[in-house]
Write an enzyme that holds these catalytic residues in place. Structure first.
Site, mmCIF file in Angstrom:
data_model
loop_
_atom_site.group_PDB
_atom_site.id
_atom_site.type_symbol
_atom_site.label_atom_id
_atom_site.label_comp_id
_atom_site.label_asym_id
_atom_site.label_seq_id
_atom_site.Cartn_x
_atom_site.Cartn_y
_atom_site.Cartn_z
ATOM 1 N N LYS A 43 3.160 -27.217 -47.595
ATOM 2 C CA LYS A 43 4.532 -27.119 -48.127
ATOM 3 C C LYS A 43 4.529 -27.561 -49.598
ATOM 4 O O LYS A 43 3.528 -27.376 -50.291
ATOM 5 C CB LYS A 43 5.483 -27.934 -47.263
ATOM 6 C CG LYS A 43 5.333 -27.598 -45.772
ATOM 7 C CD LYS A 43 6.415 -28.136 -44.911
ATOM 8 C CE LYS A 43 6.149 -27.735 -43.472
ATOM 9 N NZ LYS A 43 7.199 -28.120 -42.571
ATOM 10 N N HIS A 55 8.321 -18.400 -42.654
ATOM 11 C CA HIS A 55 8.415 -19.792 -42.202
ATOM 12 C C HIS A 55 9.895 -20.169 -42.067
ATOM 13 O O HIS A 55 10.727 -19.699 -42.839
ATOM 14 C CB HIS A 55 7.710 -20.723 -43.197
ATOM 15 C CG HIS A 55 7.622 -22.118 -42.683
ATOM 16 N ND1 HIS A 55 8.657 -23.004 -42.800
ATOM 17 C CD2 HIS A 55 6.647 -22.765 -42.002
ATOM 18 C CE1 HIS A 55 8.317 -24.151 -42.214
ATOM 19 N NE2 HIS A 55 7.086 -24.019 -41.724
ATOM 20 N N GLU A 92 11.523 -22.608 -42.963
ATOM 21 C CA GLU A 92 12.155 -23.133 -44.182
ATOM 22 C C GLU A 92 12.520 -21.994 -45.139
ATOM 23 O O GLU A 92 13.500 -22.076 -45.877
ATOM 24 C CB GLU A 92 11.226 -24.176 -44.840
ATOM 25 C CG GLU A 92 11.254 -25.481 -44.045
ATOM 26 C CD GLU A 92 9.947 -26.244 -44.011
ATOM 27 O OE1 GLU A 92 9.088 -26.041 -44.884
ATOM 28 O OE2 GLU A 92 9.782 -27.072 -43.081
ATOM 29 N N SER A 95 5.500 -30.381 -35.422
ATOM 30 C CA SER A 95 5.115 -31.752 -35.060
ATOM 31 C C SER A 95 3.830 -31.825 -34.234
ATOM 32 O O SER A 95 3.724 -32.634 -33.310
ATOM 33 C CB SER A 95 6.266 -32.479 -34.354
ATOM 34 O OG SER A 95 7.394 -32.569 -35.209
HETATM 35 P P1 PGA Z 1 5.256 -30.115 -39.091
HETATM 36 O O1 PGA Z 1 5.469 -28.690 -39.810
HETATM 37 O O2 PGA Z 1 3.867 -30.114 -38.518
HETATM 38 O O3 PGA Z 1 5.431 -31.132 -40.187
HETATM 39 O O4 PGA Z 1 6.299 -30.233 -38.034
HETATM 40 C C1 PGA Z 1 4.970 -27.514 -39.256
HETATM 41 C C2 PGA Z 1 5.334 -26.329 -40.108
HETATM 42 O O5 PGA Z 1 6.416 -26.334 -40.694
HETATM 43 O O6 PGA Z 1 4.569 -25.370 -40.239
#
Ligand code: PGA
Length: 251
Positions: free
Chosen positions: A12, A96, A98, A213
Site C-alpha cells: 500500500k 483492490h 481501497e 488480516s
Molecule cells: P491487511 O490488507 O493484510 O492489512 O488486512 C490486505 C489487503 O488489503 O490486501
C-alpha cells in the site's frame, strides 16, 4: 496437478526508500526458493525501478498495486501498463477494495483495468470482496458474482488463463477481523464454481488468494483449505519476519 501457491505483499502507501531497501534485503535473504510457492511484492509505483534493481536476481517477483485503464495519453497522474512493463513488473493488483471504496472505482473500470493488464501479457490480480453490510445482508455471493461477471464480460473467460483472483472481504482488511478459514473457503469454492460454468480447466487451474488480516499465526490454517492458494498480505508484509513466516505457511 496441485496448484502452485502465491504469497503477495501489498505494501500500500507505506515505506520510504531506506526502509524498503532494508525490508527487501531481509525478505530476499529469508525466502527459501521453493517451486511450490511464488513470492511477490507489490510496491508503490515510484519504488518499482528500485524493486527491479534489488530483486532481479532473486526468485521474488515484483508488481504494482494499480494501473490506468488507458494505454496512454492525456491522463495526468496516471501510470500505464507499458510503463510497468518497462520496470519488469509481472503482476498488477486491480480492483483492490481501497481503490473501489476510497477512490470510487466502478466494476466497469476495474474490468477495463483487468483487460488492459491481461492484454499486455502481465498477470492481473483481480480483487473481489463484500462489505460488512453486504455480508450481514446475505448478499456476499451476489456481490462477488457481479464483480467477477463484469471482468468476464469485458475480457472473456480466456483472459482468466493468466490471472489470479484475490478474495478480500472488505470487513477483514486492516481490521484484525480475519475471515475464518470456513468463511473464506466457502467464497473461494463459490468463485471457482462460477468460473467452472465457463471452463472447468481454467477454474481448476486459477489461483485464488485470500486477503484480509492474514498474519503469521493464522496463515497456515487459511492456506490449508482446498481452494485457498495463498494470500494477499497488507500489514503483515511490512514486517519481514512475519511475511517470511506467511510465505512458509503454504506448505
Ligand atoms: P491487511 O490488507 O493484510 O492489512 O488486512 C490486505 C489487503 O488489503 O490486501
Amino acid at each position: 496437478m496441485p496448484r502452485q501457491s502465491l504469497v503477495a505483499a501489498n505494501w500500500k502507501m507505506n515505506g520510504d526508500l531506506a526502509g524498503i531497501r532494508e525490508l527487501v534485503g531481509e525478505i530476499s535473504t529469508g525466502v527459501e526458493p521453493d517451486a511450490s510457492t511464488e513470492v511477490l511484492i507489490c510496491a508503490p509505483y515510484v519504488y518499482l525501478p528500485e524493486m527491479q534493481r534489488l530483486l532481479v536476481d532473486t526468485p521474488i517477483k515484483w508488481g504494482a498495486q494499480n494501473v490506468s485503464e488507458f494505454e496512454k495519453g492525456a491522463y495526468t497522474g496516471e501510470i500505464s501498463v507499458s510503463m510497468l512493463k518497462d520496470f519488469g513488473c509481472e503482476f498488477v493488483i486491480v480492483g483492490h477494495s481501497e481503490r473501489r471504496h476510497v477512490f470510487g472505482e466502478s466494476d466497469q473500470q476495474v474490468a477495463a483495468k483487468f483487460n488492459v493488464v491481461n492484454k499486455a501479457g502481465l498477470t492481473p490480480i483481480l480483487c473481489l470482496g463484500e462489505l460488512l453490510e453486504e455480508r450481514q445482508g446475505g448478499t456476499t455471493e451476489e456481490v462477488i458474482s457481479r464483480q467477477l461477471n463484469e471482468a468476464l464480460n469485458c475480457a472473456g473467460i480466456e483472459s482468466f488463463e493468466n490471472a489470479v483472483i484475490a478474495y478480500e472481504p472488505v470487513w477483514a482488511i486492516g481490521t484484525g477481523h480475519t475471515a475464518t478459514p470456513e468463511q473464506a473457503e466457502e467464497v473461494h469454492a463459490f468463485i471457482r464454481l462460477q468460473l467452472a460454468r465457463h471452463s472447468d480447466e481454467i477454474a481448476d487451474r486459477i489461483k485464488i488468494l485470500y486477503g484480509g488480516s492474514v498474519k503469521a499465526d493464522n496463515a497456515a490454517e487459511l492456506f490449508s483449505r482446498a481452494d485457498i492458494d495463498g494470500g494477499l498480505i497488507g500489514g503483515a508484509s511490512l514486517v519481514a519476519s512475519d511475511f517470511l513466516t506467511i510465505c512458509q505457511s503454504t506448505r
